[in-house]
Design an enzyme around this catalytic site. Structure first.
Site, short mmCIF file in Angstrom:
data_model
loop_
_atom_site.label_atom_id
_atom_site.label_comp_id
_atom_site.label_asym_id
_atom_site.label_seq_id
_atom_site.Cartn_x
_atom_site.Cartn_y
_atom_site.Cartn_z
N TRP A 195 0.86 -1.20 0.00
CA TRP A 195 0.00 0.00 0.00
C TRP A 195 0.89 1.25 0.00
O TRP A 195 1.82 1.35 0.81
CB TRP A 195 -0.88 -0.03 1.25
N ALA A 208 -6.41 -4.62 7.89
CA ALA A 208 -7.35 -3.52 7.62
C ALA A 208 -8.67 -4.01 7.04
O ALA A 208 -9.60 -3.22 6.87
CB ALA A 208 -6.70 -2.52 6.67
C1 LMR Z 1 -6.88 2.48 -0.11
O1 LMR Z 1 -5.88 1.75 -0.11
O2 LMR Z 1 -7.39 2.92 -1.13
C2 LMR Z 1 -7.54 2.82 1.19
O3 LMR Z 1 -6.87 2.18 2.24
C3 LMR Z 1 -7.71 4.28 1.39
C4 LMR Z 1 -6.43 5.02 1.56
O4 LMR Z 1 -6.34 5.76 2.54
O5 LMR Z 1 -5.52 4.91 0.73
#
Ligand code: LMR
Length: 402
Positions: A130, A213
């Site tokens: 992420w 998450a």
């Molecule tokens: C995402 O990965 O899109 C979500 O977790 C929202 C974010 O804050 O990036």
């Protein structure tokens, strides 16, 4: 002081959210930011959450501070949800939980604790991970490295390469793992792989930091926490971050928690005291509202049952969309196998098209996915599946917009 600051753009996910909102085209499809959407494209407040929220407002007589570690009832309920009510680490009293502003707050606070305990620790992140893991964890001053994770050719995990890389790490190296619903790829470790990883982590004395998450949005509340529960039972120490954004639909309420598992109760108490001190220097005390709601949902039998039903519904919708989009893509993209999407878990799949093709889809078809081709499957709907698959087919055939 600020005259030399450069103007920068938001990260890829946030920029995409803004671009989607600004697009007036009625055909637009949002497969960007990771929020659940129902068949109408909405991100509703679950009914159980709404009901618990009304009860919170009705009984709340003060807005004075809850306390530095947050709502104790919420913390206990979250530990039981994440680990399972009868988990050995809970029974042995070696887990402590601190309420945080979202899973993000928990990740940052965990990084601060690691930095305080061992300033030159390196956190090893999956490749890819992420985008926001990087600023959240490196912002504490920790160094980051990558371990191999995703195999674009198969749509699965490069487990042998991952293990080979982790085998090289020195003791006390930190390994950030996604509990389930890997963001951005959608490719998760199997239970056998978690078991194999456990023996490696034990042998090499690594510190796992598990980010969970999306509990309940992959396979089930239990299966999505399999690795976390196994590791917490078998290892002397670990950290885990949990978020209530997605499974409770509480995104903007910034509701999450950090769990620390230690070898003995006294060490867990010491770790919690340090976490409270570190949080005091970051946000002082956490926001109450979302945590009070989650506490209400998890501790009322009827609300909990209703929430579980709603969560099952979200997961079933995503799983159904995964199967359906594979079928439609097979029709419109001959010669390309997107079957891996049905094997993935959670909201995301790394779709596996080039950035140029992602941008072409955005510019010509108003279909928004992240530049690395991460798509939020929950953004699809019965009424846009065909449009999506046809548009992808056109882009892959090089004929979009003609
Ligand atoms: C995402 O990965 O899109 C979500 O977790 C929202 C974010 O804050 O990036």
């Amino acid at each position: 002081m600020f005259e030399r600051l450069e103007l920068i753009t938001a990260d890829t996910i946030l920029s995409l959210m803004a671009a989607y909102r600004a697009d007036p085209d009625p055909r637009k499809v949002d497969l960007g930011i990771g929020v659940y959407r129902n068949e109408h494209g909405e991100t509703p407040v679950p009914a159980a959450v709404r009901e618990a929220e009304a009860a919170v407002l009705a009984r709340q007589t003060t807005k004075t501070y809850v306390g530095p570690a947050g709502n104790p009832g919420f913390n206990e309920a979250m530990a039981r949800l994440a680990l399972g009510a009868e988990h050995e680490a809970l029974v042995s009293n070696r887990v402590r939980t601190i309420q945080c502003p979202g899973g993000c707050g928990a990740l940052r606070l965990g990084a601060e604790l690691i930095r305080y305990a061992s300033a030159d620790s390196v956190v090893h992140l999956s490749d890819p991970t992420w985008v926001n893991h990087v600023p959240l964890l490196s912002g504490s001053g920790l160094k980051l490295e990558r371990y191999p994770y995703y195999d674009a050719a198969s749509g699965g995990v490069r487990f042998a390469a991952m293990v080979a890389a982790l085998e090289q790490l020195p003791p006390r190296a930190v390994v950030l793992l996604h509990a389930s619903c890997h963001n951005p790829t959608g490719a998760d470790l199997s239970q056998a792989e978690w078991r194999e990883l456990l023996s490696l982590v034990k042998r090499r004395q690594l510190l796992p930091f598990i980010d969970m998450a999306y509990q309940g949005l992959g396979e089930s509340l239990e299966a999505d926490a399999f690795g976390l529960r196994l590791f917490a039972a078998e290892l002397p120490e670990l950290l885990y971050a949990v978020s209530c954004s997605k499974n409770f639909g509480l995104y903007r309420e910034r509701t999450g928690a950090l769990g620390v598992v230690c070898e003995r109760a006294a060490q867990a108490d010491a770790a919690l005291s340090q976490l409270v001190r570190l949080a005091r220097g970051l946000w002082s005390m956490p926001p109450d509202h979302g945590a009070a709601i989650v506490h209400g949902v998890l501790t009322d039998a009827a609300l909990r049952a209703r929430w579980l039903e709603e969560l099952d519904g979200m997961r079933a919708r995503i799983q159904g969309l995964r199967r359906e989009v594979v079928r439609r893509l097979a029709e419109h993209c001959p010669g390309r196998d997107f079957g891996f999407i049905a094997r993935h878990h959670g909201m995301f799949s790394l779709f596996g098209i080039s950035t140029a093709q992602v941008r072409e889809l955005r510019a010509q078809q108003h279909i928004y996915m992240v530049d690395d081709s991460r798509m939020n499957v929950a953004g699809l709907r019965r009424e846009n599946l065909e449009y999506f698959a046809r548009s992808v087919g056109a882009v892959l055939a090089g004929s979009a917009g003609r």
